[in-house]
Design a protein around this motif. Sequence first.
Motif, PDB file in Angstrom:
ATOM      1  N   SER A   1     -13.170  55.224 -13.501  1.00 39.97           N
ATOM      2  CA  SER A   1     -13.535  53.867 -13.904  1.00 39.97           C
ATOM      3  C   SER A   1     -14.405  53.848 -15.148  1.00 39.97           C
ATOM      4  N   SER A   2     -14.161  54.769 -16.071  1.00 44.88           N
ATOM      5  CA  SER A   2     -14.877  54.655 -17.339  1.00 44.88           C
ATOM      6  C   SER A   2     -13.909  54.175 -18.427  1.00 44.88           C
ATOM      7  N   ILE A   3     -14.154  54.541 -19.664  1.00 48.50           N
ATOM      8  CA  ILE A   3     -13.409  53.904 -20.756  1.00 48.50           C
ATOM      9  C   ILE A   3     -11.888  54.095 -20.639  1.00 48.50           C
TER      10      ILE A   3
ATOM     11  N   LEU B   1     -10.082  52.672  -9.366  1.00 47.86           N
ATOM     12  CA  LEU B   1     -10.859  53.427  -8.395  1.00 47.86           C
ATOM     13  C   LEU B   1     -11.902  54.264  -9.130  1.00 47.86           C
ATOM     14  N   GLY B   2     -13.150  54.191  -8.685  1.00 53.92           N
ATOM     15  CA  GLY B   2     -14.190  54.973  -9.365  1.00 53.92           C
ATOM     16  C   GLY B   2     -15.172  55.590  -8.396  1.00 53.92           C
ATOM     17  N   ARG B   3     -15.527  56.827  -8.645  1.00 51.93           N
ATOM     18  CA  ARG B   3     -16.468  57.533  -7.784  1.00 51.93           C
ATOM     19  C   ARG B   3     -17.884  56.968  -7.935  1.00 51.93           C
TER      20      ARG B   3
ATOM     21  N   LEU C   1     -25.227  56.710 -23.770  1.00 49.39           N
ATOM     22  CA  LEU C   1     -26.118  57.423 -22.838  1.00 49.39           C
ATOM     23  C   LEU C   1     -27.029  58.412 -23.568  1.00 49.39           C
ATOM     24  N   SER C   2     -26.566  58.936 -24.702  1.00 51.05           N
ATOM     25  CA  SER C   2     -27.416  59.865 -25.452  1.00 51.05           C
ATOM     26  C   SER C   2     -28.097  59.171 -26.629  1.00 51.05           C
ATOM     27  N   LYS C   3     -27.756  57.880 -26.815  1.00 51.15           N
ATOM     28  CA  LYS C   3     -28.254  57.164 -28.000  1.00 51.15           C
ATOM     29  C   LYS C   3     -29.080  55.950 -27.559  1.00 51.15           C
TER      30      LYS C   3
ATOM     31  N   VAL D   1     -16.306  55.239  -4.370  1.00 48.16           N
ATOM     32  CA  VAL D   1     -15.532  56.180  -3.547  1.00 48.16           C
ATOM     33  C   VAL D   1     -14.575  56.959  -4.452  1.00 48.16           C
ATOM     34  N   GLY D   2     -14.629  58.258  -4.351  1.00 48.90           N
ATOM     35  CA  GLY D   2     -13.790  59.101  -5.197  1.00 48.90           C
ATOM     36  C   GLY D   2     -12.424  59.356  -4.572  1.00 48.90           C
ATOM     37  N   ALA D   3     -11.469  59.718  -5.408  1.00 51.77           N
ATOM     38  CA  ALA D   3     -10.181  60.193  -4.910  1.00 51.77           C
ATOM     39  C   ALA D   3     -10.372  61.652  -4.509  1.00 51.77           C
TER      40      ALA D   3
ATOM     41  N   LEU E   1      -4.257  58.968 -14.033  1.00 57.72           N
ATOM     42  CA  LEU E   1      -5.438  59.802 -13.792  1.00 57.72           C
ATOM     43  C   LEU E   1      -6.371  59.690 -14.990  1.00 57.72           C
ATOM     44  N   ALA E   2      -7.571  59.193 -14.744  1.00 58.64           N
ATOM     45  CA  ALA E   2      -8.552  59.000 -15.824  1.00 58.64           C
ATOM     46  C   ALA E   2      -9.914  59.461 -15.335  1.00 58.64           C
ATOM     47  N   THR E   3      -9.920  60.650 -14.709  1.00 62.85           N
ATOM     48  CA  THR E   3     -11.173  61.123 -14.101  1.00 62.85           C
ATOM     49  C   THR E   3     -12.079  61.839 -15.096  1.00 62.85           C
TER      50      THR E   3
ATOM     51  N   LEU F   1     -26.336  65.760 -19.187  1.00 65.79           N
ATOM     52  CA  LEU F   1     -26.172  64.337 -19.502  1.00 65.79           C
ATOM     53  C   LEU F   1     -24.701  63.969 -19.546  1.00 65.79           C
ATOM     54  N   ARG F   2     -24.286  63.205 -18.535  1.00 65.76           N
ATOM     55  CA  ARG F   2     -22.907  62.727 -18.519  1.00 65.76           C
ATOM     56  C   ARG F   2     -22.807  61.330 -17.896  1.00 65.76           C
ATOM     57  N   SER F   3     -23.647  61.083 -16.883  1.00 61.03           N
ATOM     58  CA  SER F   3     -23.548  59.808 -16.166  1.00 61.03           C
ATOM     59  C   SER F   3     -24.782  58.958 -16.427  1.00 61.03           C
TER      60      SER F   3
ATOM     61  N   ALA G   1     -27.467  67.416 -30.226  1.00 67.01           N
ATOM     62  CA  ALA G   1     -28.115  66.907 -31.438  1.00 67.01           C
ATOM     63  C   ALA G   1     -28.564  65.464 -31.237  1.00 67.01           C
ATOM     64  N   GLU G   2     -27.736  64.686 -30.532  1.00 67.91           N
ATOM     65  CA  GLU G   2     -28.112  63.285 -30.310  1.00 67.91           C
ATOM     66  C   GLU G   2     -29.320  63.181 -29.384  1.00 67.91           C
ATOM     67  N   VAL G   3     -29.331  64.006 -28.344  1.00 63.76           N
ATOM     68  CA  VAL G   3     -30.474  63.988 -27.420  1.00 63.76           C
ATOM     69  C   VAL G   3     -31.740  64.424 -28.167  1.00 63.76           C
TER      70      VAL G   3
ATOM     71  N   ALA H   1     -10.435  69.261 -10.448  1.00 59.66           N
ATOM     72  CA  ALA H   1     -10.450  70.137  -9.267  1.00 59.66           C
ATOM     73  C   ALA H   1      -9.794  69.453  -8.063  1.00 59.66           C
ATOM     74  N   TRP H   2      -9.931  68.131  -7.964  1.00 55.34           N
ATOM     75  CA  TRP H   2      -9.384  67.401  -6.813  1.00 55.34           C
ATOM     76  C   TRP H   2      -7.853  67.363  -6.836  1.00 55.34           C
ATOM     77  N   LEU H   3      -7.264  67.824  -7.942  1.00 57.33           N
ATOM     78  CA  LEU H   3      -5.795  67.801  -8.069  1.00 57.33           C
ATOM     79  C   LEU H   3      -5.165  69.163  -7.805  1.00 57.33           C
TER      80      LEU H   3
ATOM     81  N   GLY I   1      -7.324  60.189 -21.504  1.00 61.70           N
ATOM     82  CA  GLY I   1      -8.724  60.504 -21.787  1.00 61.70           C
ATOM     83  C   GLY I   1      -9.071  61.976 -21.647  1.00 61.70           C
ATOM     84  N   ASP I   2     -10.331  62.235 -21.328  1.00 63.23           N
ATOM     85  CA  ASP I   2     -10.849  63.604 -21.339  1.00 63.23           C
ATOM     86  C   ASP I   2     -10.136  64.544 -20.367  1.00 63.23           C
ATOM     87  N   VAL I   3      -9.481  63.991 -19.344  1.00 60.57           N
ATOM     88  CA  VAL I   3      -8.847  64.853 -18.340  1.00 60.57           C
ATOM     89  C   VAL I   3      -7.417  65.249 -18.736  1.00 60.57           C
TER      90      VAL I   3
ATOM     91  N   TYR J   1     -10.424  61.249 -34.144  1.00 60.57           N
ATOM     92  CA  TYR J   1     -11.554  60.525 -34.744  1.00 60.57           C
ATOM     93  C   TYR J   1     -12.732  60.514 -33.777  1.00 60.57           C
ATOM     94  N   VAL J   2     -13.897  60.863 -34.277  1.00 62.25           N
ATOM     95  CA  VAL J   2     -15.090  60.830 -33.446  1.00 62.25           C
ATOM     96  C   VAL J   2     -16.287  60.456 -34.316  1.00 62.25           C
ATOM     97  N   TRP J   3     -17.251  59.767 -33.702  1.00 67.09           N
ATOM     98  CA  TRP J   3     -18.478  59.465 -34.443  1.00 67.09           C
ATOM     99  C   TRP J   3     -19.644  60.039 -33.673  1.00 67.09           C
TER     100      TRP J   3
HETATM  101  C1  FAD Z   1     -23.665  61.401 -23.552  1.00 67.65           C
HETATM  102  C2  FAD Z   1     -22.313  61.258 -24.188  1.00 67.65           C
HETATM  103  C3  FAD Z   1     -22.217  60.810 -25.510  1.00 67.65           C
HETATM  104  C4  FAD Z   1     -20.977  60.678 -26.122  1.00 67.65           C
HETATM  105  N1  FAD Z   1     -20.907  60.213 -27.418  1.00 67.65           N
HETATM  106  C5  FAD Z   1     -19.711  60.042 -28.003  1.00 67.65           C
HETATM  107  C6  FAD Z   1     -19.610  59.533 -29.339  1.00 67.65           C
HETATM  108  O1  FAD Z   1     -20.614  59.245 -29.986  1.00 67.65           O
HETATM  109  N2  FAD Z   1     -18.389  59.368 -29.876  1.00 67.65           N
HETATM  110  C7  FAD Z   1     -17.240  59.675 -29.198  1.00 67.65           C
HETATM  111  O2  FAD Z   1     -16.146  59.528 -29.734  1.00 67.65           O
HETATM  112  N3  FAD Z   1     -17.294  60.186 -27.942  1.00 67.65           N
HETATM  113  C8  FAD Z   1     -18.500  60.366 -27.335  1.00 67.65           C
HETATM  114  N4  FAD Z   1     -18.560  60.864 -26.047  1.00 67.65           N
HETATM  115  C9  FAD Z   1     -17.300  61.212 -25.365  1.00 67.65           C
HETATM  116  C10 FAD Z   1     -16.674  60.013 -24.707  1.00 67.65           C
HETATM  117  O3  FAD Z   1     -17.642  59.280 -24.032  1.00 67.65           O
HETATM  118  C11 FAD Z   1     -15.583  60.488 -23.760  1.00 67.65           C
HETATM  119  O4  FAD Z   1     -14.550  61.020 -24.527  1.00 67.65           O
HETATM  120  C12 FAD Z   1     -15.049  59.350 -22.901  1.00 67.65           C
HETATM  121  O5  FAD Z   1     -16.046  58.871 -22.051  1.00 67.65           O
HETATM  122  C13 FAD Z   1     -13.843  59.811 -22.075  1.00 67.65           C
HETATM  123  O6  FAD Z   1     -13.468  58.780 -21.226  1.00 67.65           O
HETATM  124  P1  FAD Z   1     -12.677  59.042 -19.873  1.00 67.65           P
HETATM  125  O7  FAD Z   1     -12.534  57.695 -19.257  1.00 67.65           O
HETATM  126  O8  FAD Z   1     -11.489  59.854 -20.141  1.00 67.65           O
HETATM  127  O9  FAD Z   1     -13.613  59.972 -18.979  1.00 67.65           O
HETATM  128  P2  FAD Z   1     -15.088  59.793 -18.419  1.00 67.65           P
HETATM  129  O10 FAD Z   1     -15.903  58.960 -19.351  1.00 67.65           O
HETATM  130  O11 FAD Z   1     -15.558  61.148 -18.089  1.00 67.65           O
HETATM  131  O12 FAD Z   1     -14.918  58.931 -17.097  1.00 67.65           O
HETATM  132  C14 FAD Z   1     -14.270  59.401 -15.959  1.00 67.65           C
HETATM  133  C15 FAD Z   1     -14.697  58.580 -14.774  1.00 67.65           C
HETATM  134  O13 FAD Z   1     -13.967  59.001 -13.631  1.00 67.65           O
HETATM  135  C16 FAD Z   1     -14.819  59.116 -12.524  1.00 67.65           C
HETATM  136  N5  FAD Z   1     -14.248  60.119 -11.593  1.00 67.65           N
HETATM  137  C17 FAD Z   1     -14.244  61.468 -11.732  1.00 67.65           C
HETATM  138  N6  FAD Z   1     -13.613  62.055 -10.691  1.00 67.65           N
HETATM  139  C18 FAD Z   1     -13.201  61.055  -9.881  1.00 67.65           C
HETATM  140  C19 FAD Z   1     -12.474  61.005  -8.653  1.00 67.65           C
HETATM  141  N7  FAD Z   1     -12.050  62.121  -8.052  1.00 67.65           N
HETATM  142  N8  FAD Z   1     -12.225  59.799  -8.102  1.00 67.65           N
HETATM  143  C20 FAD Z   1     -12.650  58.643  -8.717  1.00 67.65           C
HETATM  144  N9  FAD Z   1     -13.323  58.637  -9.856  1.00 67.65           N
HETATM  145  C21 FAD Z   1     -13.602  59.818 -10.455  1.00 67.65           C
HETATM  146  C22 FAD Z   1     -16.150  59.523 -13.093  1.00 67.65           C
HETATM  147  O14 FAD Z   1     -17.205  59.143 -12.234  1.00 67.65           O
HETATM  148  C23 FAD Z   1     -16.165  58.754 -14.416  1.00 67.65           C
HETATM  149  O15 FAD Z   1     -16.746  57.486 -14.270  1.00 67.65           O
HETATM  150  C24 FAD Z   1     -19.801  61.009 -25.401  1.00 67.65           C
HETATM  151  C25 FAD Z   1     -19.899  61.473 -24.084  1.00 67.65           C
HETATM  152  C26 FAD Z   1     -21.140  61.590 -23.470  1.00 67.65           C
HETATM  153  C27 FAD Z   1     -21.222  62.089 -22.051  1.00 67.65           C
END
Ligand code: FAD
Lengths: 414, 64
Positions: free
Chosen positions: A13-15, A36-38, A49-51, A82-84, A109-111, A129-131, A158-160, A246-248, A277-279, A324-326
């Motif tokens: 449930s993030s971006i 669904l979000g954990r 979160l770091s800024k 609740v997580g998957a 899947l966007a975990t 620092l992640r959450s 560097a941001e922290v 890991a849950w997969l 996304g990141d996964v 692209y990243v900032w």
């Molecule tokens: C501190 C910080 C600063 C950042 N700064 C920048 C920046 O300046 N510029 C930039 O481009 N990028 C930045 N990033 C990276 C960017 O935030 C990530 O690329 C982006 O958040 C990825 O989004 P996502 O939705 O794929 O994953 P995530 O943001 O990791 O979200 C995944 C979500 O899934 C949930 N989840 C995980 N497992 C389960 C499960 N089993 N069941 C249910 N839910 C689950 C997690 O709780 C989480 O909320 C930064 C990241 C961090 C942590």
Amino acid sequence: MTRATGTVVVVGSSIGGVRTAQALRTEGFTGRIVLLGRDADLPYDKPPLSKQLLAGSWDTDRITLLGTEAAEAAGIELRLGVGAARLDTADRRIELADGAALGYDAVVLATGAGARPSPWIAESGVHVLRSLADATALRRDLDVDGPVVVIGGGFIGAEVAATARTLGREVTVVDPLPAPIGRVIGGAVAEHFTALHHRHDVATCFGVGVEDVRGRAGDLWVRLTDGTELGAGTVVVGIGAVPDDAWLRDSGLLIDDGVVCDRHGRAEGSPDVYAVGDVARWYHPDHDEHVRVEHWTNAVEQAAVVAHNVVRPDDLRAHRPVEYVWSDQYDWRVQIVGRPGTATRHQLLGDLDGAGARGAAVYTDDSGLLRGAVTVNWPKALVICRTLMGAAATFDDAVSRLADLPARRAASTR
Amino acid sequence: MARLLADFEACQGYGNCITGAPDVYDIDDDGKVVLLRSEIDDADRPRVEEAARSCPVDALSIED
Ligand SMILES: Cc1cc2nc3c(=O)[nH]c(=O)nc-3n(C[C@H](O)[C@H](O)[C@H](O)COP(=O)(O)OP(=O)(O)OC[C@H]3O[C@@H](n4cnc5c(N)ncnc54)[C@H](O)[C@@H]3O)c2cc1C
Ligand code: SF4
């Protein structure tokens, strides 16, 4: 054939997850969408979160990605806290951590990823620092006077460091690489980033590893591989992220540092399973390899492509973004496009030194094509390079376009 | 027709909107977003909405 009805479950449930759910509606999906979000918190954004959030200039509301009302208006069912736990692709079912189960017609899947855990265990005072919870806990410790040691000199480190410095802390950044950001932007340009730390009175120990961290919050010791001991009130470990896959493990999906997907974002061999996304580790047709990208913009762009593909399997799109990243560090807004790390040559335009820095490094290789750019406090130059990258422009073209821009921003804007 | 709005204070010059909809958004020399049009056709709306949602600071909106 279009898929406008049925149930789509978005896990995470993030971006990436939020934008996928929203884009499904834009694409005309009228069925049920479950997000669904954990995390129990309303979906929130990570970059602040770091800024701004860590600095205290933004509050939690400001980073909310999807409020209850907006979710309701878009017909997105929020299932938070609740997580998957398991994915059953044969029965098209997700088992949840609380024992419940959810059926789906398609699942996205966007975990994302989690912070790589600190290999050094102290009694307390060592943070990752992640959450939002991580950020809140770190902020609490940063409010206490005492030196801060940041382990890891990448973007988040560097941001922290910059934020901790703004809060008045004495800060040291440690990294085993001589120029930590050099992996991404090349060693020569990375030197300017080391100088940036120093200009803000942040010390660096680059090219030195960490052997151990001991003690407790307020009284920590960081021992380096060269024998140096750094005292710290708070330690922040920013050494990268690990995909939350890991849950997969027993899902039958191909997992290899992320969920392996085709160019359309479909998990290999499971056409009803997508990842964003990141996964996601997906096949990037322009690079001719599978890549996993931990950038905000990639998650957003991939969400749009995947939502389209979920709804329109008859009109599949490939996800082939220009990276692209900032990053915001001290008084620098840094923007990076393309893959400067793979280039062999660069040229500097403008100025990457001092308080009024405003410049760009433009990269190429033997091909003579534009391979990437790093800009500092110069969004216009970044936008031009980003557009040129998309059009496979030459390096010379990019350099002359930037050279034609007005040299200085109007004095009135700062 | 839908109306385009931008919060110029909030805009940080990240430039994502321009990649998504270069015919609608641009950036000036100071790094602030520029609206190239004030209104868009309904047919363009999904695409422009997508571009607006790619803004990291939520500076863009579309109004009926
Ligand atoms: C501190 C910080 C600063 C950042 N700064 C920048 C920046 O300046 N510029 C930039 O481009 N990028 C930045 N990033 C990276 C960017 O935030 C990530 O690329 C982006 O958040 C990825 O989004 P996502 O939705 O794929 O994953 P995530 O943001 O990791 O979200 C995944 C979500 O899934 C949930 N989840 C995980 N497992 C389960 C499960 N089993 N069941 C249910 N839910 C689950 C997690 O709780 C989480 O909320 C930064 C990241 C961090 C942590
Ligand atoms: S994406 Fe947002 S911050 Fe970036 S230029 Fe457009 S409006 Fe400004």
